[in-house]
Motif scaffolding. Sequence first.
Motif, PDB file in Angstrom:
ATOM      1  N   ILE A 136     -13.050 130.646 -14.637  1.00 44.91           N
ATOM      2  CA  ILE A 136     -11.832 129.860 -14.439  1.00 44.91           C
ATOM      3  C   ILE A 136     -10.589 130.647 -14.845  1.00 44.91           C
ATOM      4  N   ASP A 137     -10.686 131.428 -15.914  1.00 45.94           N
ATOM      5  CA  ASP A 137      -9.496 132.099 -16.457  1.00 45.94           C
ATOM      6  C   ASP A 137      -8.925 133.207 -15.568  1.00 45.94           C
ATOM      7  N   ILE A 138      -9.600 133.567 -14.484  1.00 47.26           N
ATOM      8  CA  ILE A 138      -9.059 134.596 -13.591  1.00 47.26           C
ATOM      9  C   ILE A 138      -8.369 133.999 -12.369  1.00 47.26           C
ATOM     10  N   LEU A 139      -8.425 132.661 -12.235  1.00 49.46           N
ATOM     11  CA  LEU A 139      -7.820 132.006 -11.075  1.00 49.46           C
ATOM     12  C   LEU A 139      -6.328 131.787 -11.276  1.00 49.46           C
ATOM     13  N   ASN A 140      -5.577 131.878 -10.204  1.00 48.36           N
ATOM     14  CA  ASN A 140      -4.151 131.567 -10.271  1.00 48.36           C
ATOM     15  C   ASN A 140      -3.939 130.081  -9.971  1.00 48.36           C
ATOM     16  N   TYR A 141      -2.692 129.651 -10.074  1.00 46.53           N
ATOM     17  CA  TYR A 141      -2.325 128.245  -9.876  1.00 46.53           C
ATOM     18  C   TYR A 141      -2.837 127.704  -8.542  1.00 46.53           C
ATOM     19  N   LYS A 142      -2.605 128.433  -7.476  1.00 44.77           N
ATOM     20  CA  LYS A 142      -2.992 127.973  -6.141  1.00 44.77           C
ATOM     21  C   LYS A 142      -4.515 127.847  -6.020  1.00 44.77           C
ATOM     22  N   ILE A 198     -15.244 112.649 -17.041  1.00 48.65           N
ATOM     23  CA  ILE A 198     -15.026 113.447 -18.246  1.00 48.65           C
ATOM     24  C   ILE A 198     -13.907 114.436 -17.966  1.00 48.65           C
ATOM     25  N   GLU A 199     -13.285 114.909 -19.041  1.00 47.26           N
ATOM     26  CA  GLU A 199     -12.257 115.931 -18.929  1.00 47.26           C
ATOM     27  C   GLU A 199     -12.841 117.263 -19.378  1.00 47.26           C
ATOM     28  N   VAL A 200     -12.550 118.308 -18.605  1.00 47.56           N
ATOM     29  CA  VAL A 200     -12.994 119.656 -18.935  1.00 47.56           C
ATOM     30  C   VAL A 200     -11.745 120.519 -19.053  1.00 47.56           C
ATOM     31  N   GLY A 201     -11.559 121.158 -20.205  1.00 55.61           N
ATOM     32  CA  GLY A 201     -10.394 121.995 -20.436  1.00 55.61           C
ATOM     33  C   GLY A 201     -10.644 123.440 -20.034  1.00 55.61           C
ATOM     34  N   SER A 202      -9.650 124.053 -19.417  1.00 55.61           N
ATOM     35  CA  SER A 202      -9.804 125.421 -18.928  1.00 55.61           C
ATOM     36  C   SER A 202      -9.881 126.458 -20.044  1.00 55.61           C
ATOM     37  N   ASN A 203      -9.523 126.091 -21.272  1.00 54.28           N
ATOM     38  CA  ASN A 203      -9.590 127.035 -22.386  1.00 54.28           C
ATOM     39  C   ASN A 203     -10.966 127.090 -23.038  1.00 54.28           C
ATOM     40  N   MET A 204     -11.926 126.377 -22.483  1.00 54.01           N
ATOM     41  CA  MET A 204     -13.278 126.422 -23.008  1.00 54.01           C
ATOM     42  C   MET A 204     -13.797 127.859 -22.900  1.00 54.01           C
ATOM     43  N   LYS A 205     -14.454 128.345 -23.926  1.00 49.29           N
ATOM     44  CA  LYS A 205     -14.926 129.728 -23.959  1.00 49.29           C
ATOM     45  C   LYS A 205     -15.879 130.025 -22.790  1.00 49.29           C
ATOM     46  N   ASN A 206     -15.556 131.074 -22.052  1.00 51.88           N
ATOM     47  CA  ASN A 206     -16.380 131.537 -20.927  1.00 51.88           C
ATOM     48  C   ASN A 206     -16.655 130.448 -19.887  1.00 51.88           C
ATOM     49  N   LEU A 207     -15.679 129.599 -19.623  1.00 50.34           N
ATOM     50  CA  LEU A 207     -15.860 128.540 -18.632  1.00 50.34           C
ATOM     51  C   LEU A 207     -15.961 129.161 -17.238  1.00 50.34           C
ATOM     52  N   SER A 222      -1.153 124.313 -22.989  1.00 50.49           N
ATOM     53  CA  SER A 222      -1.537 125.676 -22.628  1.00 50.49           C
ATOM     54  C   SER A 222      -2.823 125.760 -21.818  1.00 50.49           C
ATOM     55  N   GLU A 223      -3.272 124.634 -21.274  1.00 44.08           N
ATOM     56  CA  GLU A 223      -4.495 124.691 -20.483  1.00 44.08           C
ATOM     57  C   GLU A 223      -4.486 123.649 -19.371  1.00 44.08           C
ATOM     58  N   TYR A 224      -5.284 123.937 -18.359  1.00 42.20           N
ATOM     59  CA  TYR A 224      -5.496 122.982 -17.275  1.00 42.20           C
ATOM     60  C   TYR A 224      -6.620 122.047 -17.690  1.00 42.20           C
ATOM     61  N   ILE A 225      -6.457 120.770 -17.362  1.00 42.67           N
ATOM     62  CA  ILE A 225      -7.478 119.765 -17.647  1.00 42.67           C
ATOM     63  C   ILE A 225      -7.998 119.246 -16.307  1.00 42.67           C
ATOM     64  N   PHE A 226      -9.305 119.358 -16.112  1.00 51.38           N
ATOM     65  CA  PHE A 226      -9.955 118.886 -14.893  1.00 51.38           C
ATOM     66  C   PHE A 226     -10.599 117.539 -15.180  1.00 51.38           C
ATOM     67  N   LEU A 227     -10.241 116.514 -14.430  1.00 48.69           N
ATOM     68  CA  LEU A 227     -10.895 115.215 -14.536  1.00 48.69           C
ATOM     69  C   LEU A 227     -12.054 115.233 -13.557  1.00 48.69           C
ATOM     70  N   LEU A 228     -13.250 115.204 -14.087  1.00 45.82           N
ATOM     71  CA  LEU A 228     -14.471 115.373 -13.297  1.00 45.82           C
ATOM     72  C   LEU A 228     -15.226 114.056 -13.230  1.00 45.82           C
ATOM     73  N   ARG A 229     -15.512 113.595 -12.016  1.00 42.50           N
ATOM     74  CA  ARG A 229     -16.311 112.378 -11.829  1.00 42.50           C
ATOM     75  C   ARG A 229     -17.764 112.785 -11.608  1.00 42.50           C
ATOM     76  N   LEU A 230     -18.616 112.313 -12.505  1.00 44.37           N
ATOM     77  CA  LEU A 230     -20.037 112.628 -12.441  1.00 44.37           C
ATOM     78  C   LEU A 230     -20.747 111.742 -11.424  1.00 44.37           C
ATOM     79  N   LYS A 231     -21.974 112.084 -11.093  1.00 45.61           N
ATOM     80  CA  LYS A 231     -22.733 111.298 -10.107  1.00 45.61           C
ATOM     81  C   LYS A 231     -22.987 109.872 -10.576  1.00 45.61           C
TER      82      LYS A 231
END
Length: 75
Positions: free
Chosen positions: A4-10, A60-69, A46-55
Amino acid sequence: MKRIDILNYKELYGLLNKNVRFISDCEFFPNFDVSGKINKITFNKSEYIFLLRLKNKKEIEVGSNMKNLQFELTE
């Protein structure tokens, strides 16, 4: 898997409404492995938050600053 950490905004916002699998080896959530659809992306300080809908319809929310995401697109 792509980091995730190598992706740009777009590229990050290109994941909106896509089905993804996130994995991480974060110390707080060892063996983190979750799949779902990204319903919303916000930026919080300082991070992007992804709102993820599970099956099971839970969200749940997943933060982009999570180690090695990393992620991969799924069906």
